[in-house]
Design a protein around this motif. Structure first.
Motif, mmCIF file in Angstrom:
data_model
loop_
_atom_site.group_PDB
_atom_site.id
_atom_site.type_symbol
_atom_site.label_atom_id
_atom_site.label_comp_id
_atom_site.label_asym_id
_atom_site.label_seq_id
_atom_site.Cartn_x
_atom_site.Cartn_y
_atom_site.Cartn_z
ATOM 1 N N ALA A 1 0.907 -1.156 0.000
ATOM 2 C CA ALA A 1 0.000 0.000 0.000
ATOM 3 C C ALA A 1 0.944 1.203 0.000
ATOM 4 O O ALA A 1 0.930 2.043 0.875
ATOM 5 C CB ALA A 1 -0.908 -0.001 1.219
ATOM 6 N N THR A 2 1.759 1.254 -1.033
ATOM 7 C CA THR A 2 3.028 1.974 -1.012
ATOM 8 C C THR A 2 3.126 3.010 -2.125
ATOM 9 O O THR A 2 2.607 2.805 -3.225
ATOM 10 C CB THR A 2 4.193 0.961 -1.167
ATOM 11 N N ILE A 3 3.803 4.114 -1.821
ATOM 12 C CA ILE A 3 4.189 5.086 -2.836
ATOM 13 C C ILE A 3 5.698 4.950 -3.054
ATOM 14 O O ILE A 3 6.476 5.047 -2.094
ATOM 15 C CB ILE A 3 3.855 6.526 -2.412
ATOM 16 N N ALA B 1 0.687 4.023 3.014
ATOM 17 C CA ALA B 1 -0.578 4.656 3.391
ATOM 18 C C ALA B 1 -0.895 4.428 4.869
ATOM 19 O O ALA B 1 -0.725 3.323 5.397
ATOM 20 C CB ALA B 1 -1.709 4.123 2.530
ATOM 21 N N ARG B 2 -1.375 5.450 5.514
ATOM 22 C CA ARG B 2 -1.793 5.371 6.916
ATOM 23 C C ARG B 2 -2.989 4.437 7.065
ATOM 24 O O ARG B 2 -3.048 3.623 7.995
ATOM 25 C CB ARG B 2 -2.136 6.782 7.401
ATOM 26 N N VAL B 3 -3.935 4.554 6.140
ATOM 27 C CA VAL B 3 -5.133 3.709 6.131
ATOM 28 C C VAL B 3 -5.423 3.301 4.689
ATOM 29 O O VAL B 3 -5.406 4.147 3.788
ATOM 30 C CB VAL B 3 -6.365 4.446 6.721
ATOM 31 N N GLY B 4 -5.692 2.039 4.453
ATOM 32 C CA GLY B 4 -6.057 1.591 3.114
ATOM 33 C C GLY B 4 -4.882 1.653 2.154
ATOM 34 O O GLY B 4 -3.735 1.376 2.521
ATOM 35 N N GLY C 1 -9.426 14.340 6.165
ATOM 36 C CA GLY C 1 -10.217 13.154 6.454
ATOM 37 C C GLY C 1 -11.573 13.180 5.775
ATOM 38 O O GLY C 1 -12.318 14.159 5.887
ATOM 39 N N VAL C 2 -11.894 12.102 5.075
ATOM 40 C CA VAL C 2 -13.173 11.958 4.382
ATOM 41 C C VAL C 2 -13.749 10.597 4.741
ATOM 42 O O VAL C 2 -13.132 9.565 4.450
ATOM 43 C CB VAL C 2 -13.001 12.064 2.851
ATOM 44 N N PRO C 3 -14.917 10.533 5.378
ATOM 45 C CA PRO C 3 -15.502 9.234 5.732
ATOM 46 C C PRO C 3 -15.687 8.352 4.505
ATOM 47 O O PRO C 3 -16.226 8.780 3.492
ATOM 48 C CB PRO C 3 -16.861 9.624 6.333
ATOM 49 N N GLY C 4 -15.204 7.112 4.599
ATOM 50 C CA GLY C 4 -15.314 6.195 3.472
ATOM 51 C C GLY C 4 -14.117 6.208 2.551
ATOM 52 O O GLY C 4 -13.998 5.354 1.674
ATOM 53 N N GLY D 1 -7.592 5.350 2.323
ATOM 54 C CA GLY D 1 -8.775 4.850 3.001
ATOM 55 C C GLY D 1 -9.360 5.796 4.023
ATOM 56 O O GLY D 1 -10.512 5.606 4.453
ATOM 57 N N ASP D 2 -8.619 6.806 4.436
ATOM 58 C CA ASP D 2 -9.118 7.778 5.407
ATOM 59 C C ASP D 2 -9.332 9.169 4.808
ATOM 60 O O ASP D 2 -9.678 10.102 5.529
ATOM 61 C CB ASP D 2 -8.161 7.874 6.606
ATOM 62 N N GLY D 3 -9.115 9.315 3.518
ATOM 63 C CA GLY D 3 -9.269 10.614 2.874
ATOM 64 C C GLY D 3 -8.063 10.908 2.000
ATOM 65 O O GLY D 3 -7.546 10.014 1.321
ATOM 66 N N VAL D 4 -7.597 12.143 2.024
ATOM 67 C CA VAL D 4 -6.408 12.525 1.262
ATOM 68 C C VAL D 4 -5.255 12.706 2.243
ATOM 69 O O VAL D 4 -5.277 13.607 3.085
ATOM 70 C CB VAL D 4 -6.638 13.828 0.467
#
Length: 373
Positions: free
Chosen positions: A274-276, A296-299, A334-337, A317-320
């Motif tokens: 889940a890498t850049i 990525a922190r999430v997702g 943070g963006v839900p979803g 997974g948590d937004g941008v």
């Protein structure tokens, strides 16, 4: 198709939560959680305040949550500043015909910015478009000439898919549709060099995994198409699922996301990337010096962009999530979803694709996307 107009656009202040990175890393505080019903900002570094500005806000431009489960706001997210238009591709939609294959639609949004109201958007006109012939199952896109370069993932038939140019007022034109007689897997995302016009794109096998694309004939790779010679060259290999890509503002570095963590059938493997990755761009044509830039922190990190200061943004997974040029996580919008893709607009605004919702986030006025800078 029918146009939907929305003028009920409420501007809401976006709360900022300052995170103690040391305390979170040492376990003294729990990993910061975001609200489940609204946008919020996590600030991991004081420098993130230079991006958000003192009073960030957000507006829900469109939502289908009350009348449909269709994820219309998924990928591409290309803003044409000269026309104040936004183009977005949907996620997979179930076909309304007897076809066993899903479909993807393109959304065209005409925006109305009001200078009398500080540049806020006062009206959105939304039209859902069927992709024109050739642009089968569109996904990523980028500004190009007077229109958009689209990634066509292709369908079950041989000879479909590839890179297509869609002008605003004439039929689409094929640019690069295969590799010496072999179809691409399912072209995903794309970027164009300002230096020489070279077209770079990723090609994972998500279309096959999602059941609408023929069996892959190539590895999951990154390509560069030379618009002057017509040569398509493999630029980078050894990816699990190459996905988003972008240049740093000076085009000396390319960032490429690998979303091997999640497969097209929805399966997840937490041991996969889940890498850049960051690469040096050599002579405008080669990628060297592959290195891990961030995880990525999430997702997973999907779409990816830089601003003119070199900060790196990716839909996760948590937004941008946002990193500085050294790879330090400095903040999260943070963006839900979660967010698949996004783009920058005017004067610090960002358009954020959230599947069934499309958001506008207003950051500091000095934030300019590298694609528009």
């Amino acid at each position: 198709m029918t146009t939907v107009t929305n003028t009920d656009l409420l501007v809401v202040p976006t709360p900022i939560q300052i995170i103690d990175h040391h305390a979170e890393s040492s376990g003294k505080i729990k990993t910061a959680a975001l609200p489940k019903d609204t946008l919020a900002i996590l600030q991991y570094s004081p420098t993130f305040a230079d991006i958000t500005g003192p009073e960030p806000n957000h507006t829900l431009l469109l939502s289908t949550t009350n009348n449909s489960n269709n994820p219309f706001f998924h990928e591409a997210c290309v803003y044409l500043p000269g026309h104040d238009e936004l183009y977005i591709t949907s996620n997979l939609l179930q076909s309304s015909t007897s076809s066993t294959y899903p479909t993807i639609l393109i959304s065209r949004l005409k925006l109305s910015h009001s200078e009398l109201q500080g540049g806020e958007i006062t009206k959105v006109e939304w039209a859902k478009l069927r992709p024109p012939p050739g642009i089968e199952m569109p996904n990523g896109g980028v500004n190009y000439k007077d229109g958009i370069l689209f990634c066509a993932q292709g369908g079950p038939s041989q000879g479909s898919g590839g890179i297509w140019y869609m002008p605003r007022s004439s039929p689409p034109v094929p640019v690069c549709t295969g590799w010496y007689g072999r179809d691409f897997n399912s072209v995903n995302d794309i970027v164009v060099s300002k230096w020489d016009g070279g077209i770079w794109f990723t090609d994972p096998c998500y279309g096959y995994e999602q059941g609408f694309r023929r069996r892959p004939e190539l590895p999951n790779q990154v390509y560069r198409f030379d618009v002057k010679t017509g040569e398509c060259r493999i630029a980078a290999t050894e990816f699990d699922r190459p996905n988003g890509l972008c240049f740093s503002p000076d085009e000396k570095t390319m960032y490429i996301t690998d979303t091997g963590f999640i497969h097209g059938d929805g399966g997840k493997d937490f041991t996969r990337p889940a890498t850049i990755y960051a690469f040096d761009v050599v002579n405008g044509k080669e990628l060297r010096g592959r290195r891990t830039f961030a995880f990525a922190r999430v997702g997973v990190p999907d779409g990816i962009k830089c601003d003119m200061q070199g900060n790196v943004y990716s839909g996760c997974g948590d937004g941008v999530e946002v990193w500085n040029p050294d790879g330090e996580l400095i903040g999260v919008i943070g963006v839900p979803g979660g967010v698949a893709n996004f783009c920058f607009g005017r004067d610090g605004e960002m358009f954020v694709c959230n599947e069934q919702r499309l958001w506008r986030v207003k950051l500091g006025g000095g934030v300019v996307g590298a694609l528009l800078g």
